[in-house]
Design a protein around this motif. Structure first.
Motif, PDB file in Angstrom:
ATOM      1  N   GLY A 119       0.792  -1.230   0.000  1.00  0.00           N
ATOM      2  CA  GLY A 119       0.000   0.000   0.000  1.00  0.00           C
ATOM      3  C   GLY A 119       0.817   1.270   0.000  1.00  0.00           C
ATOM      4  N   LYS A 120       2.029   1.210  -0.587  1.00  0.00           N
ATOM      5  CA  LYS A 120       2.863   2.420  -0.697  1.00  0.00           C
ATOM      6  C   LYS A 120       3.209   2.647  -2.173  1.00  0.00           C
ATOM      7  N   PRO A 121       2.234   3.026  -2.990  1.00  0.00           N
ATOM      8  CA  PRO A 121       2.470   3.126  -4.439  1.00  0.00           C
ATOM      9  C   PRO A 121       3.600   4.090  -4.776  1.00  0.00           C
ATOM     10  N   LEU A 122       4.326   3.758  -5.826  1.00  0.00           N
ATOM     11  CA  LEU A 122       5.509   4.539  -6.202  1.00  0.00           C
ATOM     12  C   LEU A 122       5.163   5.978  -6.528  1.00  0.00           C
ATOM     13  N   SER A 123       3.949   6.199  -7.008  1.00  0.00           N
ATOM     14  CA  SER A 123       3.555   7.565  -7.356  1.00  0.00           C
ATOM     15  C   SER A 123       3.522   8.473  -6.138  1.00  0.00           C
ATOM     16  N   GLU A 124       3.469   7.860  -4.941  1.00  0.00           N
ATOM     17  CA  GLU A 124       3.435   8.669  -3.712  1.00  0.00           C
ATOM     18  C   GLU A 124       4.774   8.677  -2.976  1.00  0.00           C
ATOM     19  N   MET A 125       5.811   8.104  -3.613  1.00  0.00           N
ATOM     20  CA  MET A 125       7.130   8.047  -2.967  1.00  0.00           C
ATOM     21  C   MET A 125       7.974   9.228  -3.445  1.00  0.00           C
ATOM     22  N   LYS A 126       7.936  10.313  -2.710  1.00  0.00           N
ATOM     23  CA  LYS A 126       8.601  11.549  -3.135  1.00  0.00           C
ATOM     24  C   LYS A 126       9.833  11.896  -2.299  1.00  0.00           C
ATOM     25  N   THR A 127       9.738  11.668  -1.009  1.00  0.00           N
ATOM     26  CA  THR A 127      10.807  12.114  -0.107  1.00  0.00           C
ATOM     27  C   THR A 127      11.467  10.924   0.572  1.00  0.00           C
ATOM     28  N   LEU A 128      12.566  11.214   1.254  1.00  0.00           N
ATOM     29  CA  LEU A 128      13.251  10.171   2.021  1.00  0.00           C
ATOM     30  C   LEU A 128      12.319   9.599   3.085  1.00  0.00           C
ATOM     31  N   ASP A 129      11.452  10.427   3.649  1.00  0.00           N
ATOM     32  CA  ASP A 129      10.505   9.942   4.661  1.00  0.00           C
ATOM     33  C   ASP A 129       9.500   8.970   4.054  1.00  0.00           C
ATOM     34  N   ASP A 130       9.004   9.299   2.844  1.00  0.00           N
ATOM     35  CA  ASP A 130       8.083   8.368   2.170  1.00  0.00           C
ATOM     36  C   ASP A 130       8.763   7.020   1.953  1.00  0.00           C
ATOM     37  N   TYR A 131      10.018   7.103   1.533  1.00  0.00           N
ATOM     38  CA  TYR A 131      10.767   5.880   1.244  1.00  0.00           C
ATOM     39  C   TYR A 131      10.970   5.061   2.517  1.00  0.00           C
ATOM     40  N   TYR A 132      11.270   5.751   3.615  1.00  0.00           N
ATOM     41  CA  TYR A 132      11.432   5.047   4.897  1.00  0.00           C
ATOM     42  C   TYR A 132      10.147   4.295   5.258  1.00  0.00           C
ATOM     43  N   ASP A 133       9.009   4.942   5.052  1.00  0.00           N
ATOM     44  CA  ASP A 133       7.734   4.292   5.355  1.00  0.00           C
ATOM     45  C   ASP A 133       7.556   3.023   4.513  1.00  0.00           C
ATOM     46  N   TYR A 134       8.010   3.080   3.260  1.00  0.00           N
ATOM     47  CA  TYR A 134       7.940   1.905   2.389  1.00  0.00           C
ATOM     48  C   TYR A 134       8.798   0.767   2.954  1.00  0.00           C
ATOM     49  N   LEU A 135      10.032   1.122   3.384  1.00  0.00           N
ATOM     50  CA  LEU A 135      10.934   0.099   3.926  1.00  0.00           C
ATOM     51  C   LEU A 135      10.305  -0.593   5.140  1.00  0.00           C
ATOM     52  N   VAL A 136       9.715   0.198   6.023  1.00  0.00           N
ATOM     53  CA  VAL A 136       9.092  -0.364   7.222  1.00  0.00           C
ATOM     54  C   VAL A 136       7.937  -1.287   6.835  1.00  0.00           C
ATOM     55  N   ALA A 137       7.142  -0.842   5.860  1.00  0.00           N
ATOM     56  CA  ALA A 137       5.983  -1.641   5.444  1.00  0.00           C
ATOM     57  C   ALA A 137       6.424  -2.970   4.832  1.00  0.00           C
ATOM     58  N   VAL A 138       7.499  -2.937   4.039  1.00  0.00           N
ATOM     59  CA  VAL A 138       8.008  -4.174   3.428  1.00  0.00           C
ATOM     60  C   VAL A 138       8.522  -5.115   4.509  1.00  0.00           C
ATOM     61  N   LYS A 139       9.176  -4.547   5.501  1.00  0.00           N
ATOM     62  CA  LYS A 139       9.682  -5.384   6.595  1.00  0.00           C
ATOM     63  C   LYS A 139       8.536  -6.073   7.321  1.00  0.00           C
ATOM     64  N   GLU A 140       7.480  -5.341   7.557  1.00  0.00           N
ATOM     65  CA  GLU A 140       6.391  -5.897   8.362  1.00  0.00           C
ATOM     66  C   GLU A 140       5.546  -6.901   7.582  1.00  0.00           C
TER      67      GLU A 140
END
Ligand SMILES: [Ca+2]
Ligand SMILES: [Ca+2]
Length: 558
Positions: free
Chosen positions: A216-237
């Motif tokens: 649920g972290k589509p690439l179109s919404e990945m703009k900043t380092l913070d967005d990317y961090y949220d993606y990493l956490v979501a993938v881990k979980e």
């Protein structure tokens, strides 16, 4: 002929314009020099002025295009090929695209090709003895201490460049640091470059699109380092690869020595510039003792501690990477964008470039904490070639080399023969199945990516075999955000070389060891100040002073 992977002529023209726009946008000397020259796209103005003069040359009237000479001439060249895996003289005989170039030029070459792994050992003694020299030689290195250059083996090229350098001058204008890199402190030029292009060949963040959708972290919404961090956490979980195991995904994979590429997100060149770069005022700084680097280390220590960064990032190699891709465990990585299609094929061997969506996708560069937004380019100077004093007709040989820098030869040696390897339809390059399928290394056999002669990576070259999506992102997004090294290769004064030789290697080792130690926490971040003190005690300021002097000298080269 397939119709999908077309490269339009318009795109090539736009690319040429982008070269200038992107270098204007980059920091450092590119800005100054381009501004001074008025930022003309792809250097066409100077070149075409020269071409229009139609000054007949001493031999055969070369004016930038074929034939180079009316009467066929033969030259001997000692070289190696590291661009593709073909490395013998018999391989050369089969390179039809290059032989077509020779035929058009009316030049015959006797190439002695030595395997790249043995090249230095074979060539250095011959250069030292200065005996039995051919007409031209690919140097075994860039002659950093100018010992070959000072030995009198090679002719100085400035007059030839002025008279016959029609296409080379255009390359000097496109790649603004290039001429300065081959110019000595005395303002002389002895070597012809093989030119690397940073365009469509940047190192950039690539993300597993299927993972992003799944968590649920589509690439179109990945703009900043913070967005990317949220993606990493979501993938881990989550069980992002849907294999029933929520713990086998690697949110961020990096190979040994490549984590430093992340410096670009903080505006730092920690990689090819060795950690040294020019700031926006032209002052050389060392990124490894910059406060922004402490921020980066703090971020990466957090990623490592939270299990978001691959725990063996300091030692992982290509085999590790291939194995992780084969099991679809990689959530993201930074590497060359031209690898993207290959990664998708490794995850899914049945993946089809024409019909399937990319799995690993290059994303728009993340915006860093200080607003930096880059894809990482490269130093454009590849290997170098000298014309020896044994050459009886350096004018014609130089003119031939100049012809190899032309757009015509770029297309010929990267796209092949019109009517056989591609057709141009409504301005689009449409490649043959034979070219695209590349059975038995078809492209390499014919000369794709051969770097045994002075020439250049054609800016569209690597994209010919990429999917539409990779090419679109590379050409329309990444090329606009390139960060190229500002501390590049250079010829230095003896006194400067002595300082580099005395201190630079120890510093580089210390930077690498401490990057790993700070990220893994074996050295606590609280020791940052003492780390900086140690770096200073290792004479970093002396190195900075050398780079500053060189940078100022290079910036003055026109
Ligand atoms: Ca997981
Ligand atoms: Ca899983």
């Amino acid at each position: 002929m397939k119709t999908k992977r077309n490269i339009t002529k318009l795109m090539l023209i736009l690319l040429c314009m982008l070269l200038v726009i992107s270098s204007l946008a980059a920091c450092g000397k590119d800005v100054k020099d381009d501004t001074a020259k008025g930022g003309k796209p792809s250097g066409t103005e100077k070149g075409s002025d020269k071409k229009d003069d139609k000054e007949p040359s001493a031999e055969g009237g070369y004016s930038g295009s074929a034939p180079v000479t009316e009467e066929e001439k033969t030259f001997t060249i000692l070289t190696t090929n590291s661009g593709s895996k073909l490395s013998t003289s018999s391989d050369w005989e089969k390179m039809t695209w290059w032989h077509e170039a020779l035929e058009r030029a009316n030049i015959n070459l006797e190439l002695e090709i030595i395997d790249s792994s043995a090249y230095g050992d074979v060539v250095r003694p011959r250069l030292a003895a200065a005996a039995d020299l051919p007409d031209a030689i690919k140097l075994p290195d860039k002659d950093p201490d100018m010992s070959y250059l000072n030995s009198g083996i090679f002719i100085e090229l400035s007059d030839l460049i002025d008279e016959y350098g029609y296409n080379l001058s255009k390359q000097f204008e496109i790649y603004d640091s290039l001429k300065a890199e081959v110019t000595t402190p005395d303002g002389e030029i002895y070597y012809l470059p093989y030119i690397y292009t940073p365009h469509n060949n940047s190192r950039t963040l690539m993300v597993n699109d299927a993972f992003a959708e799944k968590v649920g972290k589509p690439l179109s919404e990945m703009k900043t380092l913070d967005d990317y961090y949220d993606y990493l956490v979501a993938v881990k979980e989550a069980d992002a690869n849907e294999n029933g195991n929520p713990d086998d995904e690697i949110p961020l994979f990096m190979r040994a020595g490549m984590t430093k590429l992340w410096g670009m997100v903080w505006g730092l060149d920690l990689s090819d510039g060795g950690g040294y770069q020019a700031d926006e005022n032209g002052n050389i700084i060392c990124g490894y003792i910059d406060d922004r680097y402490l921020e980066m280390l703090t971020f990466f220590n957090k990623l490592y501690t939270e299990g978001l960064l691959y725990n063996e990032f300091a030692t992982a190699d290509l085999d590790t990477q291939n194995a992780l891709f084969a099991d679809n465990q990689v959530g993201s990585l930074i590497h060359f964008v031209s690898n993207c299609t290959g990664y998708s094929q490794r995850i899914d061997p049945d993946w089809n470039i024409d019909t399937d969506e990319l799995i690993i996708v290059p994303v728009e560069p993340l915006e860093g904490p200080h607003g930096d937004k880059y894809a990482y380019g490269r130093d454009v100077l590849g290997s170098i070639y000298g014309i020896t004093t044994e050459c009886e007709d350096p004018e014609t040989l130089f003119a031939f080399f100049d012809y190899l820098y032309s757009e015509e030869i770029g297309i010929l040696t990267w796209y092949g023969l019109e009517g056989k390897d591609y057709e141009v339809s409504n301005g689009d390059y449409v490649f043959s199945d034979e070219f695209l399928d590349n059975k038995d290394n078809y492209r390499g056999v014919n000369g794709f990516n051969f770097d045994g002669l002075p020439s250049y990576q054609f800016p569209g070259g690597y994209m010919a075999t990429q999917s539409d999506k990779v090419r679109d992102i590379s050409e329309n997004v990444l090329n606009k955000h390139l960060m190229n090294p500002t501390v590049t290769f250079s010829y230095k004064l003896d006194s400067e070389n002595e300082i580099i030789q005395e201190y630079a290697a120890d510093l580089a080792t210390y930077f690498d060891e401490n990057l790993t130690a700070f990220i893994m926490g074996t050295k606590p971040l609280s020791e940052w100040d003492s780390y900086v003190e140690t770096v200073k005690s290792m004479h970093v300021d002396d190195i900075i002073e050398v780079h500053q002097a060189v940078y100022d000298r290079q910036s003055a080269v026109e």
